[in-house]
Design a protein around this motif. Structure first.
Motif, mmCIF file in Angstrom:
data_model
loop_
_atom_site.group_PDB
_atom_site.id
_atom_site.type_symbol
_atom_site.label_atom_id
_atom_site.label_comp_id
_atom_site.label_asym_id
_atom_site.label_seq_id
_atom_site.Cartn_x
_atom_site.Cartn_y
_atom_site.Cartn_z
ATOM 1 N N ALA A 100 0.839 -1.199 0.000
ATOM 2 C CA ALA A 100 0.000 0.000 0.000
ATOM 3 C C ALA A 100 0.872 1.246 0.000
ATOM 4 C CB ALA A 100 -0.922 0.007 1.209
ATOM 5 N N SER A 101 0.463 2.229 -0.783
ATOM 6 C CA SER A 101 1.188 3.490 -0.907
ATOM 7 C C SER A 101 0.298 4.650 -0.481
ATOM 8 C CB SER A 101 1.637 3.687 -2.362
ATOM 9 O OG SER A 101 2.170 4.975 -2.565
ATOM 10 N N LYS A 102 0.910 5.777 -0.203
ATOM 11 C CA LYS A 102 0.151 6.992 0.112
ATOM 12 C C LYS A 102 -0.407 7.651 -1.142
ATOM 13 C CE LYS A 102 2.709 7.950 4.377
ATOM 14 N NZ LYS A 102 3.527 8.930 5.129
ATOM 15 N N THR A 103 -0.018 7.153 -2.315
ATOM 16 C CA THR A 103 -0.539 7.684 -3.573
ATOM 17 C C THR A 103 -1.144 6.533 -4.375
ATOM 18 O OG1 THR A 103 1.659 7.435 -4.562
ATOM 19 C CG2 THR A 103 1.096 9.605 -3.688
ATOM 20 N N ALA A 104 -2.300 6.786 -4.973
ATOM 21 C CA ALA A 104 -3.049 5.726 -5.652
ATOM 22 C C ALA A 104 -2.244 4.962 -6.710
ATOM 23 C CB ALA A 104 -4.316 6.309 -6.279
ATOM 24 N N PRO A 105 -1.506 5.648 -7.597
ATOM 25 C CA PRO A 105 -0.819 4.903 -8.665
ATOM 26 C C PRO A 105 0.303 4.000 -8.177
ATOM 27 C CG PRO A 105 -1.017 7.246 -9.215
ATOM 28 C CD PRO A 105 -1.350 7.096 -7.765
ATOM 29 N N ASN A 106 0.743 4.162 -6.932
ATOM 30 C CA ASN A 106 1.896 3.414 -6.444
ATOM 31 C C ASN A 106 1.531 2.230 -5.554
ATOM 32 O OD1 ASN A 106 4.430 4.897 -7.451
ATOM 33 N ND2 ASN A 106 3.152 6.567 -6.669
ATOM 34 N N HIS A 107 0.241 1.901 -5.455
ATOM 35 C CA HIS A 107 -0.120 0.640 -4.828
ATOM 36 C C HIS A 107 0.439 -0.490 -5.690
ATOM 37 C CE1 HIS A 107 -2.801 3.148 -2.499
ATOM 38 N NE2 HIS A 107 -3.082 2.109 -1.719
ATOM 39 N N ALA A 108 0.921 -1.545 -5.062
ATOM 40 C CA ALA A 108 1.629 -2.584 -5.821
ATOM 41 C C ALA A 108 1.525 -3.921 -5.100
ATOM 42 C CB ALA A 108 3.094 -2.192 -6.006
ATOM 43 N N ALA A 109 2.282 -4.866 -5.584
ATOM 44 C CA ALA A 109 2.364 -6.193 -4.969
ATOM 45 C C ALA A 109 3.780 -6.706 -5.120
ATOM 46 C CB ALA A 109 1.380 -7.152 -5.624
ATOM 47 N N ASN A 110 4.210 -7.496 -4.164
ATOM 48 C CA ASN A 110 5.449 -8.251 -4.292
ATOM 49 C C ASN A 110 5.084 -9.639 -4.804
ATOM 50 O OD1 ASN A 110 7.091 -6.187 -3.344
ATOM 51 N ND2 ASN A 110 6.869 -6.821 -1.211
ATOM 52 N N TYR A 111 5.785 -10.094 -5.833
ATOM 53 C CA TYR A 111 5.385 -11.319 -6.521
ATOM 54 C C TYR A 111 6.593 -11.987 -7.154
ATOM 55 C CZ TYR A 111 6.002 -8.363 -10.572
ATOM 56 O OH TYR A 111 6.561 -7.518 -11.497
ATOM 57 N N ARG A 112 6.391 -13.236 -7.551
ATOM 58 C CA ARG A 112 7.325 -13.980 -8.390
ATOM 59 C C ARG A 112 6.498 -14.583 -9.516
ATOM 60 N NH1 ARG A 112 8.734 -17.997 -3.924
ATOM 61 N NH2 ARG A 112 6.806 -17.084 -3.074
ATOM 62 N N SER A 113 6.923 -14.424 -10.749
ATOM 63 C CA SER A 113 6.107 -14.924 -11.859
ATOM 64 C C SER A 113 6.984 -15.457 -12.984
ATOM 65 C CB SER A 113 5.194 -13.823 -12.395
ATOM 66 O OG SER A 113 5.949 -12.787 -12.994
ATOM 67 N N VAL A 114 6.406 -16.390 -13.726
ATOM 68 C CA VAL A 114 7.063 -16.967 -14.895
ATOM 69 C C VAL A 114 6.039 -17.057 -16.022
ATOM 70 C CG1 VAL A 114 8.242 -18.983 -15.877
ATOM 71 C CG2 VAL A 114 8.622 -18.367 -13.489
ATOM 72 N N ASP A 186 7.955 7.657 2.226
ATOM 73 C CA ASP A 186 8.966 7.716 3.287
ATOM 74 C C ASP A 186 8.856 8.979 4.134
ATOM 75 O OD1 ASP A 186 10.102 5.279 2.569
ATOM 76 O OD2 ASP A 186 11.463 6.203 1.119
ATOM 77 N N ASP A 187 7.869 9.826 3.816
ATOM 78 C CA ASP A 187 7.698 11.093 4.534
ATOM 79 C C ASP A 187 6.676 10.898 5.643
ATOM 80 O OD1 ASP A 187 7.270 13.635 5.452
ATOM 81 O OD2 ASP A 187 6.846 14.514 3.481
ATOM 82 N N ALA A 188 7.148 10.896 6.885
ATOM 83 C CA ALA A 188 6.269 10.667 8.030
ATOM 84 C C ALA A 188 5.228 11.767 8.176
ATOM 85 C CB ALA A 188 7.098 10.549 9.308
ATOM 86 N N ASN A 189 5.489 12.936 7.623
ATOM 87 C CA ASN A 189 4.564 14.051 7.758
ATOM 88 C C ASN A 189 3.535 14.113 6.631
ATOM 89 O OD1 ASN A 189 5.853 15.104 10.122
ATOM 90 N ND2 ASN A 189 7.488 15.925 8.809
ATOM 91 N N ALA A 190 3.705 13.287 5.611
ATOM 92 C CA ALA A 190 2.758 13.281 4.496
ATOM 93 C C ALA A 190 1.481 12.555 4.920
ATOM 94 C CB ALA A 190 3.366 12.596 3.281
ATOM 95 N N PRO A 191 0.332 13.005 4.431
ATOM 96 C CA PRO A 191 -0.920 12.335 4.805
ATOM 97 C C PRO A 191 -1.016 10.940 4.200
ATOM 98 C CG PRO A 191 -1.304 13.966 3.087
ATOM 99 C CD PRO A 191 0.121 14.131 3.510
ATOM 100 N N GLY A 192 -1.814 10.107 4.857
ATOM 101 C CA GLY A 192 -2.021 8.762 4.352
ATOM 102 C C GLY A 192 -1.159 7.728 5.041
#
Length: 199
Positions: A100-114, A186-192
């Motif tokens: 999860a990210s504080k900005t919508a486009p940067n939500h992601a997943a950690n994965y392994r794929s082939v 990484d900004d503790a003061n940023a919202p979200g």
């Protein structure tokens, strides 16, 4: 060459055409981990074209020395079709974390794929079918052994079972790991909020 030697000497074909070119985040390509991911995965989605229509079917599978083995009943709608030597695409993916990210486009997943491209072949030899079936059972039910934990398949069972070997012609692996990568994560003061949630 015996099967153990063949397994030891096998090298997965390197990515070599546009089919296995990674365009988005090419730095995440890890072709050296193709076999590792294939051995770790639990479900393979096999895609093919029949009468001009695309189809994809999930299968339990066994990976061994350059082949993905899938099996099932002759009443299956897919396995008899795949006996004709046609080309298929196979996808195996493992989802490790949701990111999860504080900005919508940067939500992601950690994965392994082939992603694999290969050609299908029917396996008919009973001894080979028995070995592959036993190895597949051991893969999903580790520690269970035929004749001790369950009754082995009979020759009639094996004759009726359809076993398809997908010979790998080309493959590519991709992975993501780590935390959120948004501009303010990484900004503790940023919202979200931003975090990694294991799956």
């Amino acid at each position: 060459m015996d099967e153990k030697a063949a397994h030891h000497d096998y090298v997965v074909p390197e990515p070599r055409t546009h089919r296995t070119q990674i365009r988005r985040h090419p730095e995440r390509a890890v072709p050296e981990r193709i076999e590792e991911f294939l051995r770790a995965g639990l479900m393979a989605h096999v895609a093919y074209v029949e009468e001009g229509e695309p189809r994809t079917i999930p299968f339990f599978y066994l990976y061994e020395a350059g082949h993905i083995y899938i099996h099932g009943s002759p009443g299956s709608g897919s396995l008899p079709i795949l006996e004709d030597g046609r080309q298929v695409a196979v996808s195996v993916a493992l989802l490790d974390d949701l990111v999860a990210s504080k900005t919508a486009p940067n939500h992601a997943a950690n994965y392994r794929s082939v992603v694999v491209f290969g050609r299908c072949h029917r396996v008919s030899e009973l001894a080979r079918k028995r070995r592959i079936l036993d190895a597949t059972t051991e893969r999903y039910f580790a520690g269970r052994h035929p004749g001790h934990d369950y009754e082995p398949a009979s020759d009639d069972d094996l004759t009726r079972m359809e076993l398809i070997a997908i010979e790998i012609e080309e493959a590519q692996a991709k992975t993501r790991s780590g935390g959120p990568m948004g501009p303010t994560d990484d900004d503790a003061n940023a919202p979200g909020t931003a975090f990694v949630r294991p799956v």
